[in-house]
Design an enzyme around this catalytic site. Structure first.
Site, PDB file in Angstrom:
ATOM      1  N   ASN A 166      84.779 -35.391  17.148  1.00  0.00           N
ATOM      2  CA  ASN A 166      84.232 -34.751  15.942  1.00  0.00           C
ATOM      3  C   ASN A 166      82.938 -34.009  16.252  1.00  0.00           C
ATOM      4  OD1 ASN A 166      82.939 -37.106  16.342  1.00  0.00           O
ATOM      5  ND2 ASN A 166      82.735 -37.628  14.200  1.00  0.00           N
TER       6      ASN A 166
ATOM      7  N   HIS B 246      80.277 -34.490  17.929  1.00  0.00           N
ATOM      8  CA  HIS B 246      78.960 -35.095  18.125  1.00  0.00           C
ATOM      9  C   HIS B 246      78.846 -35.549  19.562  1.00  0.00           C
ATOM     10  CE1 HIS B 246      79.136 -35.882  13.649  1.00  0.00           C
ATOM     11  NE2 HIS B 246      78.071 -35.130  13.824  1.00  0.00           N
TER      12      HIS B 246
ATOM     13  N   CYS C 288      73.626 -36.116  17.338  1.00  0.00           N
ATOM     14  CA  CYS C 288      73.175 -34.915  18.018  1.00  0.00           C
ATOM     15  C   CYS C 288      74.402 -34.038  18.245  1.00  0.00           C
ATOM     16  CB  CYS C 288      72.564 -35.387  19.332  1.00  0.00           C
ATOM     17  SG  CYS C 288      71.879 -34.142  20.338  1.00  0.00           S
TER      18      CYS C 288
END
Lengths: 427, 356
Positions: free
Chosen positions: B258, B260, B295
């Site tokens: 996803n 990240h 992040c």
């Protein structure tokens, strides 16, 4: 590291066939026709367990620092020779040649199939053999084969194995090949005669043709072999297949040159090294000359259409990118090269082929930039056509590290590949 | 990726043969295994012991029979073995801590899959998906006593448990398969979060029933000892860091499904600001990471390292700071966004001197 993957040759035939036969005797115990065991053509089914275990251990845990030498190739292993000695007695006893021939053929055919099967369950934890994917030498000692299960962290955002994962497997088989052949000297892949002279292998070129990408949980089978490349170089080829279907996943070829690790200068191949590895050169090619010719060379300009260039700067090696010599591992360069490929290409296309030209090595303190040039008509996200890109990975201070050329094709529809996946959104 | 893939909870679907400990990998509900294609040597299949366990006459493929992981007999934990590959080995000729973390994640994923959780990378139960809930890692603590080398085989056992009202815990024990020696331990804490609101959620009874049915009821801890490192708080430091590495950039390979940055990448970033002389002379023994923010690809990250003095207690019970013994070094870490300085992760590492 530039020289990290080296592949030298292996031990010739005699090392592998008796091993295979010994294995057969262990594996097909219940399955050979009755008369075969009576005639003793195969080592007795009730071979003492100790013998079997020694045999298995010989291949089981080859340690890097040599605590367990690969008994199969370097020491006279009695268990290995039993099948060979039986026929001698047999000749004296029984004159039925056609039966003998039929039996021998059956065994060899079964051996052919059995070599890559691991049907027996290890009875003790140390009888691991190829259960964990150590790999083995096949085909008269000229080819090394190893299987890999694709792990969850080896797949990319599109749920298929990344090109780096596939390249990592190639590197692993190359080293295991050298190790299994008993030719692992100091450092990654150098043979003993090379290590004595401070010589290491350095990759100069790699070409890959990818036909399909495996998914999480797939098993791939990698075959690898070596050949001469000119007078002083060596070629190593790989052929990767899906284990179950036998379909080709990828074919690759690489060219290696010899370098002195202290002076960093290229070197001719000494006769002693040629003697070590020469006998194991196999003329087969994973990528034929015509196929190789069709792939554009790195640095090829796109004539005609306008091109677009993309850049990613500030790329630095992490500790985990470095090998034991604190040089950046070959495979990491590929990730950096693709860093500057526009995401629109990566989302809808998959890498079909890649040609890499390694120029210079880099280490811990290097700062790199990655440039990708995409041929004009491909940039607008047209998903129907193939795309070509030219790549340059260089130090920000200027020197070229790797040049590459890639071809991309539209991704296939995810058919069977999604079986069992339930995206959270659609649940 | 630890965040999405490794599922702490277990749930056993009614799968015939699962109790036999045979792991069937990703068989779609329709019953057609991905590798239903007949394996190449049919004669051998007949003698396979796992054949009996497979439903509907499907023959287990070579890959399934080679599948080295399985639920233990009581179904409460899962064990799998892995061989260390050459590219997973670092400058010390031993597996890197990132490799270990990847294997922990892999075995966690496989455990989840073996008990029937979704295989889309989110490892959720039906109820969770209905409510839009996903698992998020809070803390990861890994201790390594002996790093495996290229060619070594590591056996990892994992299980999960409830942890208070809102959390669960997944524990691991790592052993050298050759001699059975424990070479490492790890534990991780997880909470449930609403995917859309990004708010934490208590584990409701409904989800609890689905999720904890196959976890050990009696607490089983990888770190049973009191005051162990996995429980220690990681303080925030406001003084300037002794060492830093600025401008770290996520690579494409660092992103999970996803988009990240995956948990293992953070470990690599934390190590980036360790000075070269420590890397050359010491080996990472323990790493603890508290995850705070996520992040993404376009973020830029700074990695900061602070020296942490040891704590000694003097006779009247109050603590005073003292340097660690020669053989051990300890650091606190912070990963933060280069732009606004917000904390991404907080960490602690303990290093032991290499016997060179």
């Amino acid at each position: 590291m530039a020289g990290s993957v080296a592949a030298s040759a292996f031990f010739p035939g005699p090392g592998s066939s008796p091993a295979a036969l010994a294995r057969i005797s262990k594996n097909t115990t219940g399955e050979l026709p009755e008369n075969l065991s009576v005639r003793g053509i195969v080592a007795k089914p009730n071979q003492p367990p100790a013998a079997m275990q020694v045999k298995a251990q010989a291949q089981a845990l080859p340690k890097v620092n040599g605590t367990k030498v690969n008994l199969k190739t370097t020491s006279p292993d009695k268990e290995d020779t039993v099948p060979y000695s039986s026929p001698k007695t047999f000749y004296n006893q029984l004159p039925d040649w056609s039966m003998l021939l039929a039996a021998v053929t059956t065994i060899f055919l079964a051996a052919e199939k059995q070599w890559t099967l691991l049907d027996w369950k290890p009875k003790r934890p140390d009888m691991l053999a190829d259960t964990f994917g150590f790999g083995r030498i096949i085909q008269d000692g000229l080819v090394f084969r190893q299987n890999f299960l694709i792990r969850s962290y080896e797949i990319g955002a599109d749920r298929t194995a990344s090109i780096e994962t596939l390249m990592n497997h190639l590197q692993e088989t190359a080293l295991n090949h050298v190790k299994t052949a008993g030719l692992l000297g100091d450092g990654f892949g150098a043979t003993p005669e090379m290590s004595k002279r401070d010589l290491i292998w350095v990759v100069s070129k790699i070409q890959l043709l990818v036909e399909r990408y495996p998914s999480w949980g797939d098993m791939v089978q990698v075959d690898t072999w070596v050949a001469a490349a000119g007078k002083n170089g060596m070629r190593r080829d790989w052929h990767v297949r899906d284990y179950n279907s036998g379909q080709t996943i990828l074919r690759a070829t690489s060219v290696w040159v010899m370098m002195n690790k202290n002076t960093r200068r290229l070197s001719k191949m000494p006769d002693e090294v040629r003697a070590e590895i020469g006998p194991y050169f196999n003329g087969r090619s994973a990528i034929t000359e015509e196929q190789g010719e069709k792939l554009a060379k790195p640095g090829t300009k796109f004539d005609g259409a306008a091109t677009t260039q993309f850049t990613r700067k500030g790329l630095t090696p992490k500790w985990s990118d470095l090998d034991v010599n604190q040089h950046v591992n070959n495979v990491k360069y590929i990730g950096w090269i693709l860093e500057s490929a526009p995401i629109s290409i990566l989302e809808k296309h998959e890498l079909a082929s890649m040609t890499l030209d390694y120029r210079k090595e880099c280490g811990r303190d290097s700062v790199l930039q990655s440039l990708t040039t995409v041929s004009g008509e491909c940039v607008d996200g047209n998903t129907e056509s193939a795309i070509q890109c030219d790549h340059l990975l260089q130090l920000e201070s200027g020197a070229d590290i790797v040049k590459a050329h890639t071809e991309w094709r539209p991704k296939r529809a995810q058919g069977e590949g999604n079986m069992g996946f339930f995206p959270a959104e659609s649940a | 990726m630890l965040r999405c893939h490794t599922l702490p909870q277990c749930r056993l679907l009614a799968q015939p043969g699962a109790g036999a400990g045979v792991l069937r990998r990703r068989v779609a509900p329709g019953g057609t295994a991905r590798w239903g294609a007949a394996p190449r040597v049919s004669g051998v299949e007949a003698s396979s012991p796992s054949r009996a366990a497979v439903e509907g006459g499907e023959r287990p493929s070579m890959a399934e029979r080679l599948r080295l992981g399985s639920l233990l007999e009581d179904g409460l934990s899962y064990k799998e073995s892995f061989i260390v590959r050459c590219y997973e080995v670092g400058i010390n000729k031993t597996a890197t801590v990132e490799t270990i973390a990847n294997l922990l994640q892999e075995v966690g994923c496989n455990h989840a899959q073996s008990v029937g959780f979704s295989t889309d990378g989110f490892a959720t139960t039906t109820t969770m998906r209905e409510l839009g809930l996903i698992w998020v890692t809070n803390r990861m603590h890994i201790e390594i006593y002996k790093y495996p080398a290229w060619g070594d085989v590591v056996e990892i056992e994992t299980w999960c448990q409830e942890d208070g009202r809102i959390g669960t815990r997944r524990d691991w024990i790592l052993k050298d398969l050759a001699n059975g020696e424990v070479i490492g331990r790890a534990t991780s804490k997880w909470v449930m979060m609403n995917q859309n609101t990004r708010r934490l959620q208590r584990v409701s009874d409904e989800v609890r029933d689905e999720v904890f049915v196959h976890c050990p009821k009696a607490p089983r801890l990888a770190f049973p000892e009191e005051n162990n490192g996995s429980l220690k708080k990681i303080p925030i430091r406001t003084d300037p860091a002794e060492h830093s590495r600025l401008g770290l950039v996520p690579r494409r390979a660092d992103l999970d499904m996803n988009q990240h940055v995956n948990n293992v990448t953070y470990i690599g970033w934390v190590l980036e600001s360790i000075p070269q002389d420590i890397i050359d002379s010491h080996e990472l023994q323990t790493i603890t990471l508290d995850y705070r923010r996520e992040c993404q690809h376009d973020d830029i990250v700074d990695s900061l390292t602070y020296i942490e003095e040891g704590e000694e207690r003097c006779t009247n019970g109050s603590a005073f700071a003292a340097p660690h013994p020669e053989e051990q070094r300890q650091f606190l870490h912070c990963l933060r966004f280069a732009g606004n300085g917000h904390e991404i992760n907080r960490g602690r590492t303990v290093w032991r001197k290499l016997a060179r």
